[in-house]
Scaffold this active site. Structure first.
Site, short mmCIF file in Angstrom:
data_model
loop_
_atom_site.label_atom_id
_atom_site.label_comp_id
_atom_site.label_asym_id
_atom_site.label_seq_id
_atom_site.Cartn_x
_atom_site.Cartn_y
_atom_site.Cartn_z
N GLU A 111 51.41 -19.40 -43.69
CA GLU A 111 52.75 -19.69 -44.20
C GLU A 111 53.64 -18.46 -44.06
OE1 GLU A 111 50.91 -22.40 -47.81
OE2 GLU A 111 52.30 -20.79 -48.26
N CYS A 360 52.08 -18.76 -52.91
CA CYS A 360 51.48 -18.38 -51.64
C CYS A 360 50.26 -19.24 -51.36
CB CYS A 360 51.07 -16.91 -51.73
SG CYS A 360 49.90 -16.39 -50.49
FE1 SF4 Z 1 44.77 -12.79 -51.00
FE2 SF4 Z 1 44.91 -12.39 -53.61
FE3 SF4 Z 1 47.10 -12.09 -52.10
FE4 SF4 Z 1 46.08 -14.50 -52.57
S1 SF4 Z 1 46.98 -13.11 -54.09
S2 SF4 Z 1 46.78 -13.73 -50.56
S3 SF4 Z 1 43.87 -14.11 -52.57
S4 SF4 Z 1 45.24 -10.87 -52.01
#
Ligand code: SF4
Length: 372
Positions: A111, A360
């Protein structure tokens, strides 16, 4: 994954010129075709009318330009736009890209998001991009970490996300880049640092984005923070995703932090400040009822005082199937007040694109496990 030199955004100006010369064309042709790609967004070599037909054919056969296809494009009411991109087979000939290997394969999808400024007088447009397909860190509250790592993105594909966002209707030039999409950027170190060099190179051989307008966000690998300070010749901003003030809670939320203490991380951040002179941003995602209490805020004050840091508070966006909750507004403002009263520079990041899949990895997750 793809050979980095196959991708136009994985090559320096010299390498692009050498690419032309190896095929019997003048070096200056590289600047001509990169102007088509970067300034006009034309990725089909057949349309490069001021270039010799033989060069256009060579580029069509061998040059990777647009290698990912949009599976979904969402536009939020606040102007935020999100792309779910599926990457074609990196070993495919250029002429076959971006035809997808397996339609709808989440293990090939990442994404990226374009976030316009809410200030009508500002032209700031921020690209939030991914560095890996999936993520090895596995944060318990994050959709991207749910199914682990599927692969690294090459430097070319990291830059290509910004280029693809620039080509969306009404977007134009991206001014800021944050590595806050899928992946842990420092675990794909070489590709990410190469991509940063291309992002900051003047157009048309790069995207002309200032180093200080690029933020690398990491959960923290002390060795790689040191390496970034030593090796990267671009003055980027470093953001440390802290999310907890005790090692115990941090290890519960971020499985990868099992072998690192908060103290070691903050020491690496202090060394970064000494070496670069640039303050760190501490990112703290507030999870309702988990890490948003007054005791947590006071502990964050204590940790922040041990180094030169700004604090960014992020309201958690809930992800279906995960147990974490969005914090109450009162808790968020109370948390910020504790930090501000202690003299810490602390901002609450505005939630953007809430009417699209804002978290995300959420969009890819929805494609993996459609609800209903
Ligand atoms: Fe990776 Fe943690 Fe970032 Fe999600 S929040 S993309 S699991 S580092």
């Amino acid at each position: 994954m793809d050979h980095p030199t196959d991708h136009v955004f994985g090559m320096s100006a010299d390498e692009l010129a050498a690419w032309c010369e190896r095929r019997g064309f003048e070096a200056y042709r590289a600047k001509q075709f990169m102007a088509h790609v970067v300034e006009r967004g034309v990725d089909d070599p057949a349309a490069w009318h001021n270039l010799p037909p033989a060069l256009r054919k060579a580029a069509a056969d061998a040059m990777h330009i647009r290698t990912g296809d949009t599976v979904e494009h969402q536009i939020a009411t606040d102007g935020t736009q999100k792309l779910l991109i599926e990457w074609g087979d990196p070993s495919a000939p250029a002429s076959a890209l971006p035809v997808l290997g397996q339609q709808g394969d989440p293990t090939r999808q990442t994404e990226c998001v374009m976030i316009p400024s809410l200030d009508p007088g500002s032209s700031r447009k921020t690209a939030c991009i991914s560095s890996q397909v999936g993520c090895p860190v596995g944060c318990r509250f994050c959709a991207s970490g749910l199914s682990g790592l599927d692969g690294n993105l090459s430097a070319g594909r990291i830059v290509e996300q910004v280029w693809q966002l620039e080509r969306l209707p009404g977007v134009g030039r991206i001014s800021n880049v944050v590595f806050m999409g899928m992946g842990e950027p420092l675990s794909n170190f070489n590709a990410v640092t190469d991509a940063i060099r291309t992002l900051t190179r003047p157009r048309p051989f790069g995207l002309g984005i200032g180093g200080r307008k690029i933020t690398v966000s990491t959960v923290g690998l002390p060795k790689y923070i040191n390496r970034l300070a030593a090796e990267l010749d671009v003055p980027v901003t470093l953001a440390l995703s802290l999310h907890a003030t005790s090692d115990e809670l941090r290890r519960e939320l971020i499985p990868w932090s099992e072998y690192t203490t908060i103290r070691e991380l903050l020491d690496a951040c202090s060394a970064w400040f000494k070496k670069t002179g640039r303050e760190i941003t501490l990112e703290y995602t507030l999870l309702g009822g988990t890490n948003d209490g007054t005791t947590d805020a006071k502990e964050l004050v204590r940790l922040s005082r041990t180094l030169r840091a700004n604090v960014n508070l992020i309201r958690y966006n809930e992800v279906e199937g995960l147990p974490y909750r969005r914090p109450a507004d009162a808790a968020v403002h109370g948390f910020q007040a504790v930090l501000r009263e202690a003299g810490i520079n602390c901002h609450i990041r505005a939630s953007r694109g809430r009417d699209i899949a804002a978290a995300c990895g959420q969009l890819r997750h929805e494609h993996e496990a459609p609800s209903g």
